[in-house]
Every structure is written in structure tokens, then in C-alpha cells.
Design a protein around this motif. Structure first.
Motif, mmCIF file in Angstrom:
data_model
loop_
_atom_site.group_PDB
_atom_site.id
_atom_site.type_symbol
_atom_site.label_atom_id
_atom_site.label_comp_id
_atom_site.label_asym_id
_atom_site.label_seq_id
_atom_site.Cartn_x
_atom_site.Cartn_y
_atom_site.Cartn_z
ATOM 1 N N ILE A 146 0.839 -1.196 0.000
ATOM 2 C CA ILE A 146 0.000 0.000 0.000
ATOM 3 C C ILE A 146 0.877 1.251 0.000
ATOM 4 O O ILE A 146 0.653 2.193 -0.767
ATOM 5 C CB ILE A 146 -0.949 -0.004 1.210
ATOM 6 C CG1 ILE A 146 -2.026 -1.092 1.032
ATOM 7 C CG2 ILE A 146 -1.595 1.364 1.402
ATOM 8 C CD1 ILE A 146 -2.913 -1.284 2.243
ATOM 9 N N ALA A 147 1.896 1.251 0.866
ATOM 10 C CA ALA A 147 2.800 2.393 0.931
ATOM 11 C C ALA A 147 3.548 2.584 -0.380
ATOM 12 O O ALA A 147 3.717 3.717 -0.861
ATOM 13 C CB ALA A 147 3.785 2.210 2.081
ATOM 14 N N GLY A 148 4.012 1.490 -0.971
ATOM 15 C CA GLY A 148 4.693 1.590 -2.255
ATOM 16 C C GLY A 148 3.781 2.109 -3.349
ATOM 17 O O GLY A 148 4.205 2.901 -4.203
ATOM 18 N N ALA A 149 2.513 1.696 -3.308
ATOM 19 C CA ALA A 149 1.552 2.196 -4.285
ATOM 20 C C ALA A 149 1.335 3.692 -4.115
ATOM 21 O O ALA A 149 1.284 4.446 -5.095
ATOM 22 C CB ALA A 149 0.225 1.445 -4.142
ATOM 23 N N LEU A 150 1.225 4.140 -2.882
ATOM 24 C CA LEU A 150 1.041 5.570 -2.627
ATOM 25 C C LEU A 150 2.228 6.381 -3.152
ATOM 26 O O LEU A 150 2.053 7.478 -3.696
ATOM 27 C CB LEU A 150 0.841 5.816 -1.132
ATOM 28 C CG LEU A 150 -0.504 5.353 -0.565
ATOM 29 C CD1 LEU A 150 -0.483 5.396 0.955
ATOM 30 C CD2 LEU A 150 -1.650 6.211 -1.103
#
Length: 216
Positions: A146-150
Motif C-alpha cells: 500500500i505504501a509503495g503504491a502511494l
């Protein structure tokens, strides 16, 4: 707008960020397995064993972690960008894995579903049935994706770093993500440090990820 059209439009809008954001829809050819095959039968263990061989991972938990890292990257990247609870429960999924192209997933019907944590929980349980891997590590993998996607969403100009951090904080506000790590600010960027390690450093030629708690 109908639910069908809303989901299709949301997925279309984000698929161009990069290949991890392209979540296809519809029944595929016979080379794909239904998502429920992740929960019952030999397919999941066979896939994790194949990953172990490919990465020369001696510990089953390492290959299990890598499987779940790839699985959640392909589901949570588009869902995080779309900011919509698309139905990614196993019963609405198709998947396949081959040694060359790795893992692929797609949804069957473009519809809304439960929160991502609820949709992923049966797969977490199934992975733990194949290998002795901690649930906190698996949920950490999901939150890391999720953090990488953000981070990719910010770089694509779809959100500011401040907006992405707020979205990340909202996604982390409920179990099982609330203990996964923490976001912190960098100029024009969003950064995340997880509390668990995905174990990639334990494969041959592996290393530590940028959000790894083992990096000092």
C-alpha cells in the motif's frame, strides 16, 4: 453510474501508472485457476515451492512471504490508487503462476466488496497453513505494498505527498494494518517504515528493502 461502471472506470483510470496497477477483469482462458484454489487443494503449496526453487530460498516461510508480497502488490496497488473497495475476495479472482512471468491475478466481476483486510484474511490463513510464517509479517507485506503504491501515485501526480500520507493513515487506522508500521514525511515524497521484515534478504542475492526495519 452503476456499480459495474464505477468499478470499471476506477480501474481504467489508474491502470496506466505502471503494470502493478493494471487489474484486468473477466473470465480468462483455461490456464488460469479460480481464486478459491488458493484456499483448497495443492496449487498454493506447489506455487510456493516453485518460488522457493526460483529464488533458492531454503526456508518455506521465505517463499511464502514472497508469494504474498507479489499477491498483495497486484491487488492492493490498483485498489489504493482507485480508493475504492473493489471485490478482491478469492471467489471473485482468477490467478496463475509460472516460473518465467511470476504471479498474475485478475478479477472476475467488476463489483464492490468488503475492505481489503477482510478479503485477504482467508489467503493469509491459507499461506500459514502451507508454511510457518507470522501473520504480522504477511500483513506487513500488504501494508508495504500500500505504501509503495502511494509513492507511485504521488510520482504520477495523482496525489500530493500530504494527500497520500492522509490516505495511508486512513488505511492503517484499523486492524490488522494499524501495527504494520508508520508513515513519515520527506520533502515532496511519502515514506514508510514497517515493523516486520519480508525476509527477502534471506534469499540468494537478496537484500533489504527500503522500508525494512533492519535497515539502520
Amino acid at each position: 453510474m452503476s456499480e459495474f461502471a464505477e468499478v470499471l472506470e476506477a480501474l481504467r483510470r489508474v491502470r496506466g501508472i505502471n503494470s502493478f496497477f493494471a487489474l484486468d477483469v473477466g473470465r480468462p482462458d483455461e490456464s488460469w485457476l479460480p481464486g478459491t484454489a488458493l484456499l483448497d487443494g495443492p496449487a498454493l503449496k506447489t506455487t510456493i515451492d516453485t518460488i522457493a526453487t526460483r529464488y533458492r530460498a531454503d526456508e518455506p516461510r521465505v517463499a511464502a512471504s514472497l508469494f504474498f508480497l507479489g499477491y498483495t502488490a497486484r491487488l492492493l496497488s490498483p485498489l489504493t490508487a482507485a480508493d475504492l473497495p473493489v471485490d478482491v475476495r478469492p471467489e471473485n479472482l482468477w490467478w496463475r503462476h509460472d516460473p518465467v512471468n511470476g504471479l498474475s491475478v485478475r478479477i472476475d466481476q467488476p463489483r464492490l466488496g468488503p475492505p481489503a483486510a477482510e478479503a485477504l484474511a482467508p489467503v493469509v490463513e491459507a499461506v500459514q497453513g502451507v508454511a510457518p510464517v507470522a501473520s504480522g509479517l504477511l500483513w506487513g507485506n500488504a501494508m508495504s505494498n500500500i505504501a509503495g503504491a502511494l509513492k507511485m501515485i504521488v510520482r504520477a501526480g495523482l496525489l500530493t505527498a500530504e494527500e497520500a500520507e492522509l490516505r495511508g493513515a486512513r488505511l492503517m487506522s484499523a486492524p490488522p494494518f494499524e501495527l504494520a508500521g508508520e508513515f513519515f514525511s520527506l520533502p515532496g515524497e511519502i515514506a514508510f517504515r514497517r515493523r516486520s521484515c519480508c525476509l527477502y534478504y534471506r534469499v540468494a542475492a537478496g537484500g533489504k528493502c527500503g522500508d525494512c526495519p533492519l535497515v539502520k
